[in-house]
Design an enzyme around this catalytic site. Structure first.
Site, mmCIF file in Angstrom:
data_model
loop_
_atom_site.group_PDB
_atom_site.id
_atom_site.type_symbol
_atom_site.label_atom_id
_atom_site.label_comp_id
_atom_site.label_asym_id
_atom_site.label_seq_id
_atom_site.Cartn_x
_atom_site.Cartn_y
_atom_site.Cartn_z
ATOM 1 N N LYS A 1 38.782 30.103 50.955
ATOM 2 C CA LYS A 1 40.110 29.557 50.623
ATOM 3 C C LYS A 1 40.011 28.053 50.386
ATOM 4 C CE LYS A 1 43.712 27.797 52.876
ATOM 5 N NZ LYS A 1 44.266 26.850 51.903
ATOM 6 N N GLU B 1 33.557 21.825 60.913
ATOM 7 C CA GLU B 1 33.274 20.454 60.448
ATOM 8 C C GLU B 1 34.611 19.739 60.426
ATOM 9 O OE1 GLU B 1 30.312 19.382 59.866
ATOM 10 O OE2 GLU B 1 29.105 21.145 59.455
ATOM 11 N N GLU C 1 42.208 9.089 63.207
ATOM 12 C CA GLU C 1 41.744 9.202 61.815
ATOM 13 C C GLU C 1 42.930 9.026 60.862
ATOM 14 O OE1 GLU C 1 40.645 13.088 60.290
ATOM 15 O OE2 GLU C 1 38.865 12.216 59.377
ATOM 16 N N CYS D 1 35.683 12.355 55.586
ATOM 17 C CA CYS D 1 35.601 12.592 57.036
ATOM 18 C C CYS D 1 34.681 11.596 57.720
ATOM 19 C CB CYS D 1 35.118 14.013 57.289
ATOM 20 S SG CYS D 1 33.641 14.426 56.363
#
Ligand code: NDP
Length: 484
Positions: A189, A263, A394, A297
């Site tokens: 997906k 991840e 983040e 990331c």
């Protein structure tokens, strides 16, 4: 000597990449069992160009029944695909790699249109690296027993793979190539805002003659991802995305036999010592945080500069920021493209506001920004400390938080003071410092005198809230195998 004026004395003529060679449909269906099929939900959603917010195409929204159909197709295909000789599997994967290369220009343009990243990056990084991942894992398909000597590697079965929006085709390649090289079949997906290149990859997969059902691509929002995670006939979940969703997934699969690799997010420390080559380090800071608008990331979003050189580095950094070109992602001069979605822009702006409210000193380069689309100028914050929200959380945007340090032990402690553990960068001429930091930083990847370098042969992944498992290299194969 007069100061170099990088803003007004360097004018660039527009150099837009042409779009007349790309082929896009107005509506995309699901790719299940080797065919494009209408979703049972009958629902579609729009994918838009973040530089203009204009609709590019409609994308099918897969529901539980669609996911079930895709998993059944993958399960059926697994019977023969897992028994096919490795060298035959490798041939298909090589073919897919070559076809991506042949259509690289088209893929690069679509990636920039759908995701907002500069064409320079999609053309030179995303698409070539995606092809390289298929090439690399094609080469391993018939050598698995040499990769893991004295063991008998066997595929896991059906892998459910869920990917984010920041490197759409590249993330699809990271997931699909090792999985199918090992003899697994997949249901993938893509992210809701950037499904187009995964669907173009489905066209390549169909054209390549890959047996039906080996790769299925189901589009949709988070609930489509959850249907994959919760499907009882999935053997492995490979997820790349936020730490919050990663935690939800881990809860959902707890107590099942599903294997997983996660991840997740990061808050990378980029550390500049006083003995570093300063101009190269400044380039490295820019690449670490402004590459792909900071939607990375492993972005170097926390900068640590040794106190003795802080003033020089910050001055040079501000000068360099003023020369960055922000604008049309399809223009070959563009350094910083559009923010991927209105929602992500709102998140970034929320953090910029928090940074100011908590006492941070903001600097943004002055650049003209289009009224249409989603944009954020390159931003840095001074006067921040470890407890500031923008240092801890983040942001996933072009926002850098800068702190100083005096000693190596101090910077190691500060760099490790984060819930994440994905990446770091070290800039110094001293090899001994590099070795000390690579040993003592809690980060899956540490770059020395460079940043954001990727290669299919080297493993990538994190510690702590950045997840577990590795993608790339032999480690990436291992995650799709069991050993008997
Ligand atoms: P999200 O976690 O929001 O989404 C990732 C994917 O999961 C999307 O396809 C999303 O669908 C889907 N999803 C959302 N909710 C669920 C659910 N409940 N169950 C299953 N799937 C779900 O992350 P973003 O797309 O916002 O990506 C940014 C994040 O990804 C950042 O935190 C970044 O650090 C991380 N990332 C990590 C990398 C790594 O290698 N460690 C590499 C790249 C990014 P939808 O798009 O519809 O929301």
């Amino acid at each position: 000597m007069s100061k170099l004026d990088l803003i007004s004395s360097w004018e660039f003529t527009d150099a837009p990449e042409s779009t007349n060679h790309i082929k896009l449909k107005t509506r995309y269906d699901l790719f299940i069992d080797g065919e494009f099929v209408t979703p049972q939900s009958r629902k579609y959603f729009d994918t838009t160009n973040p530089a203009t917010n204009e609709v590019i195409a409609e994308i099918a929204s897969a529901n539980k029944k669609d996911v079930d159909k895709a998993v059944k197709s993958a399960r059926k295909a697994f019977k023969s695909w897992s028994k096919l000789a490795g060298k035959e599997r490798g041939k298909y994967i090589f073919r897919i790699a070559r076809m991506i290369q042949e259509r690289a220009r088209e893929f690069a343009v679509i990636e920039s249109m759908d995701g907002g990243k500069p064409i320079r990056e999609s053309r030179d990084i995303d698409i070539p690296l995606a092809a390289n991942h298929f090439f690399y894992y094609a080469g391993w398909a018939d050598k698995l027993e040499y990769a893991f000597p004295n063991k008998t590697p066997k595929p896991l079965g059906v892998a459910g793979q869920i990917i984010p929006w920041n490197f759409p085709l590249l993330m699809a390649a990271w997931k699909i190539a090792p999985a199918i090289a090992c003899g697994n079949t997949v249901v993938l997906k893509p992210a809701e805002t950037t499904s187009l290149t995964a669907l173009k990859l489905a066209e390549i997969i169909q054209e390549s003659g890959l047996p039906k059902g080996v790769v299925n691509i189901v589009t949709g929002a988070g609930n489509t991802g959850a249907e994959i995670v919760n499907h009882p006939d999935i053997d492995k979940i490979a997820f790349t995305g936020s730490t919050n969703v990663g935690k939800l997934i881990q809860k959902s699969i707890a107590g099942t036999k599903k294997k997983s690799t996660l991840e997740l997010g990061g808050k990378g420390a980029n550390i500049i010592f006083e003995d570093a080559a300063i101009d190269q380090a400044v380039e490295g800071i820019v690449n670490a945080i402004f590459f792909n608008q900071g939607h990375v990331c492993c972005a170097g979003s926390r900068l640590f500069v040794q106190e003795s050189i802080a003033e020089t580095v910050i001055k040079k950094l501000k000068d360099r920021m003023s020369s960055l070109i922000i604008g049309n992602p399809l223009d070959k001069n563009t350094d910083i493209g559009a923010i991927n979605s209105k929602e992500q822009l709102a998140t970034i702006n929320k953090y910029i506001k928090i940074g100011q409210e908590e006492g941070g000193e903001i600097y943004q380069s002055k650049c003209s920004i289009s009224k249409k689309g989603n944009w954020c100028p390159p931003t840095l914050f001074l006067n921040v400390s470890q407890s500031h929200t923008i240092v801890q959380e983040e942001i996933f945007g072009p926002v850098l938080a800068i702190q100083t340090f005096r000693t190596i032990d101090e910077v190691i402690e500060k760099a490790n003071n984060t819930p994440f553990g994905l990446s770091a960068g070290v800039w110094t001429e001293k090899g001994s410092k590099i070795f000390k930091l690579t040993q003592e930083l809690n980060a899956g990847v540490v770059w020395a005198n460079t940043y954001n370098k990727f290669d299919p042969t080297s493993p990538f992944g994190g510690f702590k809230e950045s997840g577990f498992g590795r993608e790339g290299g032999l480690h990436g194969l291992k995650a799709y195998l069991k050993f008997e």
